[in-house]
Design a protein around this motif. Structure first.
Motif, PDB file in Angstrom:
ATOM      1  N   VAL A 206       0.824  -1.218   0.000  1.00  0.00           N
ATOM      2  CA  VAL A 206       0.000   0.000   0.000  1.00  0.00           C
ATOM      3  C   VAL A 206       0.850   1.257   0.000  1.00  0.00           C
ATOM      4  N   ILE A 207       1.860   1.298   0.865  1.00  0.00           N
ATOM      5  CA  ILE A 207       2.607   2.548   1.013  1.00  0.00           C
ATOM      6  C   ILE A 207       3.808   2.670   0.078  1.00  0.00           C
ATOM      7  N   ALA A 208       4.207   1.564  -0.558  1.00  0.00           N
ATOM      8  CA  ALA A 208       5.408   1.631  -1.403  1.00  0.00           C
ATOM      9  C   ALA A 208       5.233   1.015  -2.785  1.00  0.00           C
ATOM     10  N   ALA A 209       4.858  -0.259  -2.855  1.00  0.00           N
ATOM     11  CA  ALA A 209       4.839  -0.962  -4.139  1.00  0.00           C
ATOM     12  C   ALA A 209       3.830  -0.368  -5.120  1.00  0.00           C
ATOM     13  N   GLU A 210       2.615  -0.103  -4.660  1.00  0.00           N
ATOM     14  CA  GLU A 210       1.602   0.429  -5.573  1.00  0.00           C
ATOM     15  C   GLU A 210       1.944   1.829  -6.071  1.00  0.00           C
ATOM     16  N   PRO A 211       2.374   2.762  -5.188  1.00  0.00           N
ATOM     17  CA  PRO A 211       2.799   4.076  -5.691  1.00  0.00           C
ATOM     18  C   PRO A 211       3.976   3.974  -6.666  1.00  0.00           C
ATOM     19  N   MET A 212       4.910   3.055  -6.391  1.00  0.00           N
ATOM     20  CA  MET A 212       6.048   2.875  -7.295  1.00  0.00           C
ATOM     21  C   MET A 212       5.601   2.327  -8.642  1.00  0.00           C
ATOM     22  N   ALA A 213       4.606   1.429  -8.619  1.00  0.00           N
ATOM     23  CA  ALA A 213       4.082   0.866  -9.864  1.00  0.00           C
ATOM     24  C   ALA A 213       3.443   1.966 -10.709  1.00  0.00           C
ATOM     25  N   ARG A 214       2.711   2.876 -10.048  1.00  0.00           N
ATOM     26  CA  ARG A 214       2.090   3.977 -10.788  1.00  0.00           C
ATOM     27  C   ARG A 214       3.146   4.896 -11.397  1.00  0.00           C
ATOM     28  N   LEU A 215       4.190   5.161 -10.639  1.00  0.00           N
ATOM     29  CA  LEU A 215       5.284   5.998 -11.163  1.00  0.00           C
ATOM     30  C   LEU A 215       5.970   5.304 -12.337  1.00  0.00           C
ATOM     31  N   LEU A 216       6.116   3.998 -12.227  1.00  0.00           N
ATOM     32  CA  LEU A 216       6.769   3.227 -13.285  1.00  0.00           C
ATOM     33  C   LEU A 216       5.951   3.285 -14.577  1.00  0.00           C
ATOM     34  N   ILE A 217       4.652   3.099 -14.464  1.00  0.00           N
ATOM     35  CA  ILE A 217       3.774   3.143 -15.633  1.00  0.00           C
ATOM     36  C   ILE A 217       3.773   4.545 -16.253  1.00  0.00           C
ATOM     37  N   ALA A 218       3.755   5.556 -15.383  1.00  0.00           N
ATOM     38  CA  ALA A 218       3.767   6.933 -15.874  1.00  0.00           C
ATOM     39  C   ALA A 218       5.051   7.230 -16.630  1.00  0.00           C
TER      40      ALA A 218
END
Length: 235
Positions: A206-218
């Motif tokens: 919740v606090i790391a992997a998902e935000p990082m995934a969104r940044l990666l896709i962006a």
């Protein structure tokens, strides 16, 4: 299709690892203690063999040095040898918490040194074997992308969560090893371990992997847009 296949394979590997590390040792313990009348110490010693063999096997088959895997192997070997010398079944139970505490401390130290140890463990789940995602990861991790700051904070947060949870789990299991009956602690320790790992997985996601995934896709999309713009200008 390839992405779905790789995700399915990753889930199977994770489940298989959980079975080998948790279910098999507990089963081996009760098989030798209740089925063959082995001593508590001997049953505990034999139940540690399979996870140790699996660690070595993974290190050999992957053909690369993984800092976390090597650390786990070294601590396991040393603690197992010490347990054999002492012959104390409670120490055999406590040594598992000692392993996790050492790993937890090492993870936190790696964050302080700027090289989060857990990165190699969750990177494949975000990259998913996609060259574009891998390139985006390298740009974000290298500080050369717009979202690099948030990405690096997420990378550190992921490792911090696992380090803290492993240390907390260590305390609980160490106390249980010397206060709870050995037969009970054999399965209860596994429950505590699985619960701690589940907590760490959910929180870190919740606090790391998902935000990082969104940044990666962006970042992948930004790179694709940049390529299209260049092609448009050239045309």
């Amino acid at each position: 299709m390839t992405t779905k296949t790789s995700r399915t394979a990753s889930k199977r590997n994770a489940f298989g690892g959980l079975v080998v590390d948790v279910a098999v040792p507990v089963g081996v313990y009760y098989l030798f203690k209740d089925g063959y009348g082995a001593s508590t110490f001997m049953a505990l010693a034999l139940s540690s063999v399979v996870p140790a063999v699996r660690t070595v096997w993974c290190a050999v088959t992957e053909r690369r040095a993984n800092g976390l895997a090597v650390l786990i192997l070294v601590v396991n070997v040393v603690s197992l040898l010490l347990s054999f010398v002492s012959g104390d079944p409670r120490l055999m139970l406590a040594k598992d918490s000692g392993v996790n505490s050492t790993i937890g401390i090492a993870i936190l130290v790696s964050v302080a040194l700027g090289r989060p140890m857990m990165t190699e463990g969750f990177k494949p789940f975000l990259v998913q074997g996609d060259p574009a995602r891998l390139a985006a990861w390298e740009r974000l991790a290298g500080g050369g992308a717009a979202g690099s700051g948030a990405f690096l904070r997420g990378e550190r947060a992921f490792s911090v969560v696992w380090g803290v949870v492993l240390l907390a789990e260590c305390v609980v299991r160490a106390v249980g090893a010397y206060t709870v009956p050995v037969d009970t602690m054999v399965w209860l320790g596994s429950v505590v371990l699985v619960g701690a790992m589940g907590l760490a997985f959910v929180v870190s996601r919740v606090i790391a992997a998902e935000p990082m995934a969104r940044l990666l896709i962006a970042e992948v999309r930004a790179a694709e847009d940049a390529v299209r713009s260049e092609v448009g200008v050239a045309a």
